[in-house]
Write a protein that holds these residues in place. Structure first.
Motif: not given
Length: 503
Positions: A124, A167-168, A172, A179, A214-216, A228, A249
């Motif tokens: 990130d 990640k993410h 993010h 999140s 993944t990121a939410h 996600t 995630d």
């Protein structure tokens, strides 16, 4: 007995669990094809290597992941604090060799306890200084700097025969919500988002990273669903030629649990293109966690997948494809076994940090004692930012006072300052959000008025706006960072002249 669809679902599930020994339900599921486990702080004990051996005995293909980033985020040293540099420290130093060697050291530690996946590095780009969940976990705010350090960390981790997971995705760093508790929405211009925030992930894919998490987060230009659960977002990775494992995630985070639920999230993430579903840390509900919270969360995810397979909303081919990618990563790691680089006997984390930790002004003459007022924010689910080990390592035999500036009255805050000043040592203000938390800055200003020889130790992002006291910029809430700051304040070594930057 696990039925056929449950066994298929097991091949894409990655649960956490309670305790320092594998519960019977977990061993049974591993024997029935469960993809593996993720270790959290509550799993770490003296017998961690034996725990890994038991897991691998039940399923030799198990992927065992650890959130081991260094700096502010550690699971292997959850009780005492990390002794490895973190991303912001390495990014500020901008020494790619140091970053690669740190990645190799993280992999060595993970491999030593029988695990085989490092859930890092963070790719990130932290462009929002208010960010409550990324911050110093990022290498910086410039996409080019972040990209080159992400690649160096991935190389270090994977050369040591461990999988790296950046990640993410898709980034993010431009959020001011966590999140774990909310569903962040990024309204940044989409061209800028693609140019800045996707770049480190592109670089990691080109470098051959094994996995992407993944990121939410919601990017409205790409749809209403969090990344996600968004096939358009996850499809970008495949369009870049990424053929590795897409890992979600944690599905127990509020962004998923409180919207579509763990089961619905599991099915929708698979349909969107995810391969391995991280279910999460069963201790996250806190006092509301049930004695069997780990198995409940696992079953919620698996039952959601099986329901979707049976009603046709999730195709069997998609789950088989995901399971095949997970199995391919396990096979790749087996083939790497015994081929990883040897441990770096010359690796010296303290030497790296002595170059990375800097000061904003001339420090007061050392007194031999540090009296610490700990005014850091409360911990988050991702980062134990307010852990006592930081202030303990900084103060040692000096006094320590915890002041929550969000709730403590000005009278109580001033009393803590007065007590520290009345002691025989150097008053130290321990903070982590000098630009984003006006109450922390106000505390420092009142301390400066009372004691001009006080100092600040900042374990958050380096202050962009100068503080009225000399500031030691540590850039991580870690035990080693606190120890290095203490050495500086006691005059045991001279600080580097260069002021750190997140650019």
């Amino acid at each position: 007995m696990t039925d056929e669809l449950e066994r298929l679902a097991n091949g894409v599930l990655w649960p956490g669990f309670l305790g320092t020994e594998a519960p019977a339900w977990l061993i049974d599921e591993l024997r029935d094809g469960l993809a593996g486990v993720v270790y959290f702080g509550q799993n770490v004990g003296a017998g961690l290597a034996d725990l890994s051996a038991a897991i691998l005995a039940a399923n030799p293909d198990a992927l065992i992941g650890v959130d081991e980033e260094g700096g502010s985020v550690t699971r292997l040293e959850a009780g005492t604090g990390s002794t490895v540099p973190g991303a912001a420290q390495l990014g500020g130093l901008d020494d790619l060799v140091a970053t690669e060697r740190t990645g190799a050291e993280l992999a060595r530690r993970v491999r030593a306890v029988g695990a085989n996946v490092v859930l890092g590095p963070v790719a990130d780009v932290n462009t929002d200084p208010r960010n409550p969940v990324i911050g110093v976990r990022s290498f910086g705010s410039d996409e080019h700097l972040v990209s080159r350090h992400v690649v160096a960390a991935v190389d270090g981790i994977q050369d040591a025969a461990v999988a790296a997971c950046v990640k993410h995705f898709p980034g993010h760093g431009d959020t001011h919500l966590d999140s774990h508790h909310d569903l962040p929405e990024i309204a940044l211009d989409i061209a800028e988002f693609e140019r800045v925030h996707l770049e480190p992930f592109r670089a990691a894919v080109e470098a051959g990273v094994d996995a992407v998490m993944t990121a939410h987060i919601v990017v409205p230009a790409w749809g209403d669903a969090p990344a996600t659960l968004n096939p358009r977002v996850l499809g970008m990775l495949r369009s870049w030629g990424f053929d590795g494992v897409i890992i979600t995630d944690a599905l127990d985070m509020a962004a998923i649990r409180e919207s579509v639920g763990i089961g619905g999230g599991a099915a929708r993430a698979l349909a969107a293109g995810a391969d391995l579903l991280c279910i999460g840390n069963p201790t996250n509900p806190g006092d509301a966690a049930l004695p069997d919270q780990d198995r409940r969360d696992f079953l919620a995810a698996r039952d959601g997948i099986v329901r979707a397979l049976r009603d046709g909303s999730l195709s069997r081919e998609r789950v088989e494809d995901a399971a095949a990618r997970v199995a391919a990563l396990a096979e790749k790691l087996r083939s790497r076994a015994g081929t990883g680089s040897e441990p770096d006997s010359g690796y010296d984390a303290a030497s790296i940090l002595r170059r990375a930790v800097t000061v904003s002004d001339r420090l007061p003459d050392p007194t031999g004692r540090l009296d610490v007022i700990d005014a850091r924010r409360r911990s988050t689910l991702a980062v134990d930012s307010a852990a006592d080990y930081v202030s303990a390592a900084l103060a040692v035999d000096g006094s320590r006072a915890r002041v929550d500036v969000a709730t403590a009255s000005i009278t109580d805050q001033d009393r803590a300052i007065a007590e520290a000043v009345a002691a025989s040592g150097t008053t130290v203000l321990l903070i982590d959000r000098p630009d984003a938390d006006a109450a922390q800055r106000a505390l420092v200003e009142r301390a400066a008025a009372r004691d001009p020889k006080a100092v600040v130790v900042n374990v958050g992002l380096p202050a962009r706006h100068p503080l009225p006291l000399p500031t030691v910029e540590v850039s991580a809430a870690s035990r080693l960072g606190a120890e290095i700051a203490r050495e500086l304040l006691l005059g045991r070594y001279a600080p580097p002249e260069k002021t750190p930057t997140t650019a």
